[in-house]
Design a protein around this motif. Structure first.
Motif, PDB file in Angstrom:
ATOM      1  N   UNK A  66       0.716  -1.011  -0.115  1.00 30.70           N
ATOM      2  CA  UNK A  66      -0.044  -0.051  -0.082  1.00 30.70           C
ATOM      3  C   UNK A  66       0.838   1.058  -0.033  1.00 30.70           C
ATOM      4  N   UNK A  67       0.156   2.370  -0.634  1.00 30.74           N
ATOM      5  CA  UNK A  67       0.965   3.494  -0.426  1.00 30.74           C
ATOM      6  C   UNK A  67       0.558   4.450   0.718  1.00 30.74           C
ATOM      7  N   UNK A  68      -0.504   3.822   1.328  1.00 27.97           N
ATOM      8  CA  UNK A  68      -1.487   4.477   2.394  1.00 27.97           C
ATOM      9  C   UNK A  68      -0.225   4.529   3.618  1.00 27.97           C
ATOM     10  N   UNK A  69      -0.473   5.509   4.832  1.00 29.09           N
ATOM     11  CA  UNK A  69       0.225   5.366   5.902  1.00 29.09           C
ATOM     12  C   UNK A  69      -0.441   4.328   6.736  1.00 29.09           C
ATOM     13  N   UNK A  70       0.748   3.545   7.723  1.00 33.96           N
ATOM     14  CA  UNK A  70       0.274   2.520   8.421  1.00 33.96           C
ATOM     15  C   UNK A  70       0.976   2.644   9.539  1.00 33.96           C
ATOM     16  N   UNK A  71       0.486   2.120  10.951  1.00 33.21           N
ATOM     17  CA  UNK A  71       0.622   2.440  12.175  1.00 33.21           C
ATOM     18  C   UNK A  71       2.462   2.119  12.307  1.00 33.21           C
ATOM     19  N   UNK A  72       3.008   2.666  12.918  1.00 39.07           N
ATOM     20  CA  UNK A  72       4.542   2.481  13.209  1.00 39.07           C
ATOM     21  C   UNK A  72       4.911   1.278  13.709  1.00 39.07           C
TER      22      UNK A  72
END
Length: 398
Positions: A66-72
């Motif tokens: 994904x290009x979406x942000x994800x949790x760290x």
């Protein structure tokens, strides 16, 4: 985005993308095939199958991207290309679906949801990375020569499964024919009984436009949705997001860019001052696969997938059904999906704003245009859906 690509990555670059985003040093990725690409809210989501070499030989595994942000704290690796940041993870370690590993593991499914039964098969029905997944589990008969049972496992984002469990209980208490939960959620996984009846789309395919289903029967069922549904979050409908899907279609179909852009302009004009009616309790995703009917009478037996229940516009529930029906059988000579959609449109138009119904149905179809068109069949489907959306919008202007 070109055919067969994932965002800025061509499919030919996929093996390198995965290799750069995988931390497992126990195997080497030999090749990869892109199975699906979704575009939601400005970000790409993909699923790839990879052939891997390891000490034991050759195997296969799946990856999400994904290009979406994800949790760290997500398990996976980040890689970069052409200014895009892509996060890659190995299935089932989805960053936003911690219950995916449970639902994808037969031994765990049997332990938590059918401890006294034999699990004979477990299949993935739907997987939308970072959003949701549905698995179908079949259980062996309890008695010799008896029938087995089917349950569906919904994998949801953290802290949402209990709310959906309560929605099912509340709707059932109000007389809405929804499927029953098997038990309380376990690790963000909700198990539901298999529905009774035939999917409406299958009935329409078998019987054609002169099928037994009367869409006006939906009105009474939707009227039973309790007022407490208005307390749930208000989510944009598929039709509300039409410009997002116009953008996705333009990326997937560059040869039709001017035509799609014009459709987007027309949709934007049509929505200016559009009267949608009062906010009321709605299903939120009411299309033919979520309506189970009696094969002989066409009467509604159950509604499925009430995840999107909440405040909305009744016209959008109708438009969701009409838009989905309109694209069915689009490559068949009988054109039974479009004909049935027109019949349902005429039967429901007097219960809502017919202009809004045409506009929102067209916007619904735009959301169905494939964002991944790697072959001639998918490209033909994209062009057919574009033509259908234009046809529905033309009804608003006529």
């Amino acid at each position: 985005m070109s055919a067969g690509s994932f965002g800025p990555f061509l499919e030919a670059e996929l093996t390198g993308l995965l290799a750069g985003g995988v931390s497992n040093t126990q195997y080497r990725i030999a090749s990869a095939t892109l199975h699906d690409v979704q575009f939601r809210a400005g970000h790409y989501y993909g699923i790839a199958e990879a052939v891997v070499h390891h000490e034991g030989g050759v195997g296969q595994t799946y990856f999400g991207m994904t290009t979406a942000p994800v949790p760290p704290t997500s398990h996976g690796q980040t890689t970069h290309h052409l200014g895009y940041q892509v996060f890659v993870w190995e299935h089932p370690q989805d960053p936003m679906l911690p219950g995916l590993g449970l639902a994808a593991t037969p031994a765990k499914v049997q332990r938590y949801f059918a401890p006294q039964r034999e699990l004979t098969s477990l299949q993935t029905v739907v997987y939308r990375p970072l959003n949701r997944a549905v698995f179908k589990a079949h259980l062996a008969p309890q008695q010799p020569a008896g029938l087995g049972d089917t349950i569906y496992l919904k994998v949801l984002r953290p802290d949402t499964a209990t709310a959906l469990y309560n929605i099912h209980l509340r709707l059932s208490a109000a007389g809405v024919p929804v499927v029953a939960p098997i038990t309380k959620p376990v690790d963000d996984v909700l198990a539901l009984a298999g529905g009774q009846g035939m999917p409406l789309g299958e009935l329409v395919r078998v019987e054609g436009v002169h099928n037994h289903f009367d869409p006006r029967r939906l009105i009474g069922i939707l009227d039973r949705f309790p007022r407490q549904v208005m307390d749930y979050p208000h989510r944009p409908s598929w039709a509300d997001r039409h410009q997002e899907f116009i953008y996705s279609a333009r990326q997937a179909m560059p040869a039709d860019d001017e035509r799609i852009a014009h459709l987007g302009y027309q949709l934007e004009r049509a929505h200016e001052g559009l009267e949608l009616g009062p906010l009321v309790p709605t299903h939120g995703d009411l299309y033919e696969a979520h309506i189970l009917v009696h094969q002989g009478t066409g009467r509604i037996q159950q509604l499925l997938d009430v995840d999107g229940a909440g405040p909305g516009f009744r016209v959008d529930d109708y438009a969701c059904l009409i838009g989905h029906l309109a694209v069915l059988g689009q490559n068949e000579q009988q054109n039974w999906g479009w004909q049935t959609a027109m019949r349902f449109f005429n039967q429901l138009a007097s219960y809502t704003n017919p202009y809004a119904l045409a506009v929102r149905s067209a916007a619904m179809v735009v959301s169905l245009i494939p964002s991944h068109q790697p072959d001639a069949q998918a490209q033909a489907r994209g062009r057919a859906y574009l033509h259908i959306a234009e046809g529905l919008l033309a009804m608003a202007w006529s």
